[in-house]
Design an enzyme around this catalytic site. Structure first.
Site, PDB file in Angstrom:
ATOM      1  N   CYS A  62      86.228  48.761  40.602  1.00  0.00           N
ATOM      2  CA  CYS A  62      85.153  49.171  41.517  1.00  0.00           C
ATOM      3  C   CYS A  62      83.764  48.720  41.093  1.00  0.00           C
ATOM      4  O   CYS A  62      83.071  48.018  41.837  1.00  0.00           O
ATOM      5  CB  CYS A  62      85.109  50.693  41.634  1.00  0.00           C
ATOM      6  SG  CYS A  62      86.665  51.487  42.032  1.00  0.00           S
ATOM      7  N   HIS A 116      78.233  54.110  41.994  1.00  0.00           N
ATOM      8  CA  HIS A 116      79.015  53.650  40.835  1.00  0.00           C
ATOM      9  C   HIS A 116      78.296  52.565  40.032  1.00  0.00           C
ATOM     10  O   HIS A 116      78.933  51.697  39.430  1.00  0.00           O
ATOM     11  CB  HIS A 116      80.406  53.141  41.284  1.00  0.00           C
ATOM     12  CG  HIS A 116      81.441  53.319  40.209  1.00  0.00           C
ATOM     13  ND1 HIS A 116      82.728  52.869  40.310  1.00  0.00           N
ATOM     14  CD2 HIS A 116      81.357  53.906  38.990  1.00  0.00           C
ATOM     15  CE1 HIS A 116      83.402  53.160  39.224  1.00  0.00           C
ATOM     16  NE2 HIS A 116      82.588  53.790  38.407  1.00  0.00           N
TER      17      HIS A 116
HETATM   18 CA    CA Z   1      87.824  50.270  43.949  1.00  0.00          CA
END
Ligand code: CA
Length: 432
Positions: A62, A116
């Protein structure tokens, strides 16, 4: 020629929306042949523009691919090789984001969804986004009362969100468009769907009661929610007559997590081999679409490899603000390739480094060292050579038969790797 790529005036400047799905399987969208989960809005998005059959992301996790997206640079150039371990780690402050440049050019900029890329000095509003709604971590509960994940924020304050999170992100994206419809805007809509935890609404679960496998059923309901949210954004653009001159990209941040030790969600990567966490095709080749009716022909299928790093330079070209050589972007402007001005492939080769894993794709050839965890429990494979033209599933290793090709690709990868730096943190253990 039919198209002028430089906007004639401020009024012609396109809006830009980059939509990211999380941990989607390559097979799990209608235009890729998915049968058990309808995705009418994603299909409509793809069919209104171009569907990339070799659309890649620059990492199998990610956070690294989001760092690559927002900078237009291989994240290994600046040490963002792995997922950060906490909020104190994230997109290095040495890097300039798409949003920084769009904001400087007068665009209204907004982020909705999953970040993130760190907190504090790395909060979205410190990285070029005027408006921010979402959570800063890597995964989150979809229900407010289930309590997993960091606070859902509006700006830097608790948003006190009560809706199912994917619905909330759709709602906020529509609200951003509404608020900024009179000026050019850039929206980064980063869903955490269809990442774990496996949470879906009862109404959507009921819709998929015919799917016997409960994990797949929940995944289907989560995917359907994301598709609906995308549909709300597309409908809003249409009703505001912004449809024609809005450039939209959609891709999944990495392949479906199908091997033990990853965030298993019931996704399917067929016909690709491998999973999130690997540099096999299943980890890095993803659903990837672009549409801009004012410039890109509809119903186009584009087969040369492209990568999410191309989004930044394409956006800069579309909006007339770049790209500039000293920005050191690794991606390229795709517009000449999508309008037919250029018949050449956008890239000579694409490259990956993820710890001890590596890969290079050059033409139909792929050289790869991949994570063996799914097969033998540990370690990284030997160097394998595949010809994707007739072996998209990476089954037939040609390394022993074609040592010259191995040498050529290994050499090209080595040259590219000289431009990378050591990872700033981590070793790929984080599961988000
Ligand atoms: Ca991901």
């Amino acid at each position: 020629l039919f198209f002028t790529l430089a906007p004639a005036s401020a009024a012609d400047k396109p809006n830009v929306i980059v939509i990211v799905g999380d941990d989607m399987g390559y097979a799990d969208v209608g235009v890729h042949g998915c049968k058990d989960i309808p995705t009418p809005n994603l299909d409509a998005l793809a069919n209104a523009g171009v569907r990339f059959t070799s659309g890649y992301v620059s990492g199998p996790y990610c956070s690294p691919t989001r760092a690559g997206l927002l900078t237009g640079r291989y994240q290994t150039r600046f040490g963002h090789e792995f997922n950060p371990a906490g909020m104190a780690q994230g997109l290095p402050l040495t890097e300039t984001t798409i949003a920084d440049r769009m904001k400087a050019a007068g665009y209204a900029t907004g982020w909705v969804g999953k970040w993130h890329l760190g907190g504090g000095d790395r909060h979205p509003q410190k990285r070029g986004f005027d408006e921010a709604f979402g959570f800063l971590g890597g995964a989150h509960s979809y229900f407010p009362d289930k309590g997993k994940g960091d606070t859902v924020l509006r700006g830097t304050k608790d948003a006190n969100e009560t809706e199912y999170l994917t619905d909330a992100f759709g709602r906020e994206a529509v609200a951003f468009v509404d608020k900024n419809k009179a000026k050019p805007f850039f929206l980064y809509l980063a869903f955490n769907a269809v990442h774990t935890p496996m949470h879906a609404t009862d109404a959507r679960l009921k819709k998929f009661e015919g799917i016997k496998d409960t994990q797949r059923r929940t995944y289907a309901a989560m995917m359907f929610a994301m598709d609906e949210a995308v549909g709300k954004v597309l409908d809003k653009l249409k009703s505001e007559k912004l449809d024609q001159n809005t450039l939209i990209f959609f891709f999944s941040d990495n392949g479906g997590p199908t091997m033990q030790g990853t965030t298993l969600n019931g996704s399917i990567n067929a016909p690709l081999r491998g999973s999130k966490r690997t540099t096999l095709e299943g980890g890095v080749r993803v659903p990837f679409f672009a549409r801009w009716p004012a410039q890109i022909p509809a119903n186009k299928v584009y087969e040369h490899p492209v990568i999410q790093l191309d989004i930044a330079p394409t956006v800069f070209a579309a909006t007339g603000i770049g790209p500039k050589v000293d920005w050191k972007l690794d991606g390229v402007n795709l517009l000449p390739h999508l309008t037919g001005q250029s018949k050449e492939p956008p890239h000579d080769a694409l490259y990956w480094r993820f710890g001890t894993q590596m890969a290079i794709r050059k033409g139909d050839w792929k050289l790869v060292k991949y994570d063996l965890a799914a097969e033998s429990g540990k370690g990284t494979s030997d160097t394998k050579l595949y010809n994707l033209a007739n072996d998209i599933g990476e089954k037939s290793d040609l390394a022993a038969k074609q040592p010259e090709k191995v040498k050529e690709l290994q050499g090209a990868w080595g040259t590219w790797n000289k431009g990378n730096v050591a990872p700033l943190w981590g070793g790929g253990k984080a599961k988000d």
